[in-house]
Design a protein around this motif. Structure first.
Motif, PDB file in Angstrom:
ATOM      1  N   GLY A  11       0.803  -1.171   0.072  1.00 46.33           N
ATOM      2  CA  GLY A  11       0.137   0.101   0.115  1.00 46.33           C
ATOM      3  C   GLY A  11       0.903   1.248   0.072  1.00 46.33           C
ATOM      4  O   GLY A  11       1.960   1.150   0.630  1.00 46.33           O
ATOM      5  N   THR A  43      -8.130   3.047  -3.051  1.00 46.84           N
ATOM      6  CA  THR A  43      -8.974   2.634  -2.085  1.00 46.84           C
ATOM      7  C   THR A  43      -9.161   3.778  -1.129  1.00 46.84           C
ATOM      8  O   THR A  43      -8.096   4.445  -0.859  1.00 46.84           O
ATOM      9  CB  THR A  43      -8.541   1.475  -1.334  1.00 46.84           C
ATOM     10  OG1 THR A  43      -7.251   1.815  -0.773  1.00 46.84           O
ATOM     11  CG2 THR A  43      -8.415   0.218  -2.260  1.00 46.84           C
ATOM     12  N   GLU A  44     -10.271   3.952  -0.308  1.00 46.42           N
ATOM     13  CA  GLU A  44     -10.566   4.792   0.582  1.00 46.42           C
ATOM     14  C   GLU A  44      -9.588   4.426   1.898  1.00 46.42           C
ATOM     15  O   GLU A  44      -9.651   3.156   2.289  1.00 46.42           O
ATOM     16  CB  GLU A  44     -11.806   4.939   0.986  1.00 46.42           C
ATOM     17  CG  GLU A  44     -12.995   5.227  -0.075  1.00 46.42           C
ATOM     18  CD  GLU A  44     -12.793   6.673  -0.069  1.00 46.42           C
ATOM     19  OE1 GLU A  44     -12.292   7.514   0.827  1.00 46.42           O
ATOM     20  OE2 GLU A  44     -13.150   7.225  -1.228  1.00 46.42           O
ATOM     21  N   PRO A  45      -8.768   5.381   2.580  1.00 51.57           N
ATOM     22  CA  PRO A  45      -8.414   5.028   3.762  1.00 51.57           C
ATOM     23  C   PRO A  45      -9.156   4.118   4.782  1.00 51.57           C
ATOM     24  O   PRO A  45     -10.292   4.588   5.096  1.00 51.57           O
ATOM     25  CB  PRO A  45      -7.670   6.412   4.565  1.00 51.57           C
ATOM     26  CG  PRO A  45      -8.552   7.510   3.554  1.00 51.57           C
ATOM     27  CD  PRO A  45      -8.920   6.876   2.415  1.00 51.57           C
ATOM     28  N   GLN A  99      -6.611  10.982   5.418  1.00 50.21           N
ATOM     29  CA  GLN A  99      -5.466  10.718   4.869  1.00 50.21           C
ATOM     30  C   GLN A  99      -5.860  10.677   3.286  1.00 50.21           C
ATOM     31  O   GLN A  99      -6.822  10.207   3.174  1.00 50.21           O
ATOM     32  CB  GLN A  99      -4.594   9.712   5.591  1.00 50.21           C
ATOM     33  CG  GLN A  99      -5.019   8.222   5.542  1.00 50.21           C
ATOM     34  CD  GLN A  99      -4.081   7.300   6.159  1.00 50.21           C
ATOM     35  OE1 GLN A  99      -3.014   7.395   6.075  1.00 50.21           O
ATOM     36  NE2 GLN A  99      -4.454   6.301   6.852  1.00 50.21           N
ATOM     37  N   PHE A 109      -5.247   5.622  -0.853  1.00 47.42           N
ATOM     38  CA  PHE A 109      -4.267   4.478  -0.968  1.00 47.42           C
ATOM     39  C   PHE A 109      -4.307   3.974  -2.394  1.00 47.42           C
ATOM     40  O   PHE A 109      -5.396   3.842  -2.907  1.00 47.42           O
ATOM     41  CB  PHE A 109      -4.221   3.471  -0.084  1.00 47.42           C
ATOM     42  CG  PHE A 109      -4.095   3.813   1.266  1.00 47.42           C
ATOM     43  CD1 PHE A 109      -2.564   3.198   1.636  1.00 47.42           C
ATOM     44  CD2 PHE A 109      -4.612   4.500   2.245  1.00 47.42           C
ATOM     45  CE1 PHE A 109      -1.962   3.551   2.896  1.00 47.42           C
ATOM     46  CE2 PHE A 109      -4.127   4.647   3.679  1.00 47.42           C
ATOM     47  CZ  PHE A 109      -2.817   4.202   3.949  1.00 47.42           C
ATOM     48  N   ASN A 133      -3.324   0.139  -3.436  1.00 46.18           N
ATOM     49  CA  ASN A 133      -2.869  -1.206  -2.996  1.00 46.18           C
ATOM     50  C   ASN A 133      -2.935  -2.094  -4.101  1.00 46.18           C
ATOM     51  O   ASN A 133      -3.678  -2.278  -5.271  1.00 46.18           O
ATOM     52  CB  ASN A 133      -4.083  -1.405  -1.914  1.00 46.18           C
ATOM     53  CG  ASN A 133      -4.143  -0.712  -0.749  1.00 46.18           C
ATOM     54  OD1 ASN A 133      -4.979  -0.050  -0.440  1.00 46.18           O
ATOM     55  ND2 ASN A 133      -3.079  -1.060   0.146  1.00 46.18           N
ATOM     56  N   TRP A 135      -1.351   3.392  11.189  1.00 44.59           N
ATOM     57  CA  TRP A 135      -2.639   3.297  10.163  1.00 44.59           C
ATOM     58  C   TRP A 135      -2.449   4.692   9.388  1.00 44.59           C
ATOM     59  O   TRP A 135      -3.563   5.038   8.961  1.00 44.59           O
ATOM     60  CB  TRP A 135      -3.797   2.833  11.076  1.00 44.59           C
ATOM     61  CG  TRP A 135      -4.070   1.551  11.283  1.00 44.59           C
ATOM     62  CD1 TRP A 135      -3.216   0.553  11.179  1.00 44.59           C
ATOM     63  CD2 TRP A 135      -5.040   1.050  12.068  1.00 44.59           C
ATOM     64  NE1 TRP A 135      -3.542  -0.612  11.698  1.00 44.59           N
ATOM     65  CE2 TRP A 135      -4.859  -0.462  12.197  1.00 44.59           C
ATOM     66  CE3 TRP A 135      -6.147   1.652  12.727  1.00 44.59           C
ATOM     67  CZ2 TRP A 135      -5.492  -1.354  12.899  1.00 44.59           C
ATOM     68  CZ3 TRP A 135      -6.995   0.651  13.299  1.00 44.59           C
ATOM     69  CH2 TRP A 135      -6.930  -0.687  13.307  1.00 44.59           C
ATOM     70  N   ARG A 193       1.921   6.625   4.329  1.00 40.38           N
ATOM     71  CA  ARG A 193       3.237   6.135   4.157  1.00 40.38           C
ATOM     72  C   ARG A 193       3.413   5.800   2.674  1.00 40.38           C
ATOM     73  O   ARG A 193       2.443   5.643   1.866  1.00 40.38           O
ATOM     74  CB  ARG A 193       3.336   4.868   4.782  1.00 40.38           C
ATOM     75  CG  ARG A 193       2.622   3.732   4.300  1.00 40.38           C
ATOM     76  CD  ARG A 193       0.988   3.567   4.930  1.00 40.38           C
ATOM     77  NE  ARG A 193       0.893   3.622   6.292  1.00 40.38           N
ATOM     78  CZ  ARG A 193       1.275   2.709   7.486  1.00 40.38           C
ATOM     79  NH1 ARG A 193       1.563   1.640   6.957  1.00 40.38           N
ATOM     80  NH2 ARG A 193       1.092   3.051   8.552  1.00 40.38           N
ATOM     81  N   ASP A 211       3.950   0.593   2.268  1.00 39.83           N
ATOM     82  CA  ASP A 211       3.870  -0.605   3.569  1.00 39.83           C
ATOM     83  C   ASP A 211       3.704  -1.844   2.822  1.00 39.83           C
ATOM     84  O   ASP A 211       3.109  -1.985   1.618  1.00 39.83           O
ATOM     85  CB  ASP A 211       2.280  -0.187   4.191  1.00 39.83           C
ATOM     86  CG  ASP A 211       2.099  -0.873   5.377  1.00 39.83           C
ATOM     87  OD1 ASP A 211       2.855  -1.368   5.913  1.00 39.83           O
ATOM     88  OD2 ASP A 211       0.957  -1.207   5.649  1.00 39.83           O
ATOM     89  N   ARG A 264     -10.414  -6.196   5.552  1.00 36.25           N
ATOM     90  CA  ARG A 264      -9.903  -5.220   4.708  1.00 36.25           C
ATOM     91  C   ARG A 264     -10.080  -5.340   3.108  1.00 36.25           C
ATOM     92  O   ARG A 264      -9.732  -6.336   2.473  1.00 36.25           O
ATOM     93  CB  ARG A 264      -8.471  -4.899   4.987  1.00 36.25           C
ATOM     94  CG  ARG A 264      -7.942  -4.525   6.091  1.00 36.25           C
ATOM     95  CD  ARG A 264      -6.601  -4.362   6.565  1.00 36.25           C
ATOM     96  NE  ARG A 264      -6.207  -3.565   7.657  1.00 36.25           N
ATOM     97  CZ  ARG A 264      -4.984  -3.368   8.012  1.00 36.25           C
ATOM     98  NH1 ARG A 264      -4.075  -3.915   7.318  1.00 36.25           N
ATOM     99  NH2 ARG A 264      -4.595  -2.374   8.897  1.00 36.25           N
ATOM    100  N   PHE A 282      -9.518  -3.658   0.912  1.00 37.77           N
ATOM    101  CA  PHE A 282      -8.211  -3.202   0.101  1.00 37.77           C
ATOM    102  C   PHE A 282      -7.449  -4.369   0.033  1.00 37.77           C
ATOM    103  O   PHE A 282      -6.360  -4.327  -0.806  1.00 37.77           O
ATOM    104  CB  PHE A 282      -7.736  -1.908   0.650  1.00 37.77           C
ATOM    105  CG  PHE A 282      -7.157  -1.866   1.774  1.00 37.77           C
ATOM    106  CD1 PHE A 282      -5.537  -2.552   1.829  1.00 37.77           C
ATOM    107  CD2 PHE A 282      -7.515  -1.497   3.007  1.00 37.77           C
ATOM    108  CE1 PHE A 282      -5.047  -2.546   3.079  1.00 37.77           C
ATOM    109  CE2 PHE A 282      -6.910  -1.631   4.238  1.00 37.77           C
ATOM    110  CZ  PHE A 282      -5.551  -2.133   4.277  1.00 37.77           C
TER     111      PHE A 282
HETATM  112  N1  LIG Z   1      -7.150   1.811   2.013  1.00 33.97           N
HETATM  113  C1  LIG Z   1      -6.147   1.560   2.842  1.00 33.97           C
HETATM  114  N2  LIG Z   1      -6.439   1.817   4.212  1.00 33.97           N
HETATM  115  C2  LIG Z   1      -5.224   1.501   5.026  1.00 33.97           C
HETATM  116  C3  LIG Z   1      -4.106   0.962   4.486  1.00 33.97           C
HETATM  117  C4  LIG Z   1      -4.072   0.649   3.038  1.00 33.97           C
HETATM  118  O1  LIG Z   1      -2.834   0.037   2.628  1.00 33.97           O
HETATM  119  N3  LIG Z   1      -5.102   0.825   2.332  1.00 33.97           N
HETATM  120  N4  LIG Z   1      -3.179   0.852   5.333  1.00 33.97           N
HETATM  121  C5  LIG Z   1      -3.096   1.241   6.680  1.00 33.97           C
HETATM  122  C6  LIG Z   1      -2.165   0.579   7.518  1.00 33.97           C
HETATM  123  O2  LIG Z   1      -1.913  -0.356   7.572  1.00 33.97           O
HETATM  124  C7  LIG Z   1      -4.298   1.757   7.321  1.00 33.97           C
HETATM  125  N5  LIG Z   1      -5.175   2.151   6.230  1.00 33.97           N
END
Ligand SMILES: Nc1nc2c(c(=O)[nH]1)N=C(CO)CN2
Ligand SMILES: Nc1ncnc2c1ncn2[C@@H]1O[C@H](COP(=O)(O)OP(=O)(O)OP(=O)(O)O)[C@@H](O)[C@H]1O
Length: 154
Positions: free
Chosen positions: A8, A41-43, A49, A52, A54, A87, A90, A93, A119, A121
């Motif tokens: 991500g 993707t939405e956080p 923030q 993302f 992914n 979270w 970054r 990740d 998740r 995502f």
């Molecule tokens: N959409 C999305 N949201 C997140 C992501 C991520 O990779 N994608 N990673 C995170 C930290 O682990 C926290 N939130």
């Protein structure tokens, strides 16, 4: 060993960071055997923030789980990842999602990844490359993926 890895990025040139991370993961001990499209993707997790990008990849590796984790962490550092907010945003990740059928419960490495099934995502790109997958909980990936929640870029 068959391993699924989640990537991500939501800071800077997201396409660059995803591409570089995947290139860096490939080596004599680790072959990339499948790669999903990129999903915007939405956080997730309640922090305001940027969106993302992914992606999920499948690798065939001879590295033990901790050694593979350390390779991932070195790549994160090299690509400018700073650990600030849990979270939070970054450049890159890299999470170990599933390592064969291994279970590990240390703080340093939890396998399977504890939020895997929560998740979208992760689940949607995972289903793209492994539509027959039975998740560690015993459920099929098709059962747990919510339709239409996250979308590929192309
Ligand atoms: N959409 C999305 N949201 C997140 C992501 C991520 O990779 N994608 N990673 C995170 C930290 O682990 C926290 N939130
Ligand atoms: N399956 C795993 N994959 C990657 N890191 C893991 C895993 N299990 C535990 N960790 C540990 O989690 C820490 C990563 O914390 P980090 O700040 O990256 O969490 P996060 O990415 O914000 O949240 P999340 O792990 O929920 O995606 C690392 O210190 C690492 O040792």
């Amino acid at each position: 060993m068959r391993v699924f890895i989640g990537l991500g990025s939501n800071l800077g040139d997201r396409a660059y960071y995803l591409k570089e991370a995947i290139l860096a993961l490939a080596g004599p001990d680790t072959k990339i055997t499948a790669s999903s499209r990129i999903y915007e993707t939405e956080p997730w997790g309640g922090i305001d923030q940027p969106l993302f990008w992914n992606q999920v990849i499948e690798v065939d590796t001879s590295l033990e789980p901790l050694d593979l984790l350390h390779v991932c962490q070195e790549i994160e550092l090299r690509l400018g990842r700073e650990r600030k907010v849990h979270w939070g945003p970054r450049t890159i990740d890299i999470d170990l999602l599933i390592y064969d059928n291994r279970v590990n419960e240390s703080e340093e490495l939890k396998l399977p990844h504890p939020y895997l099934e929560e998740r979208a995502f992760v689940l949607t790109p995972l289903r793209e490359i492994a539509p027959e997958l039975i998740l560690p909980s015993g459920r099929s990936i098709n059962e747990v993926v919510g339709e239409g929640k996250v979308h590929p870029l192309s």
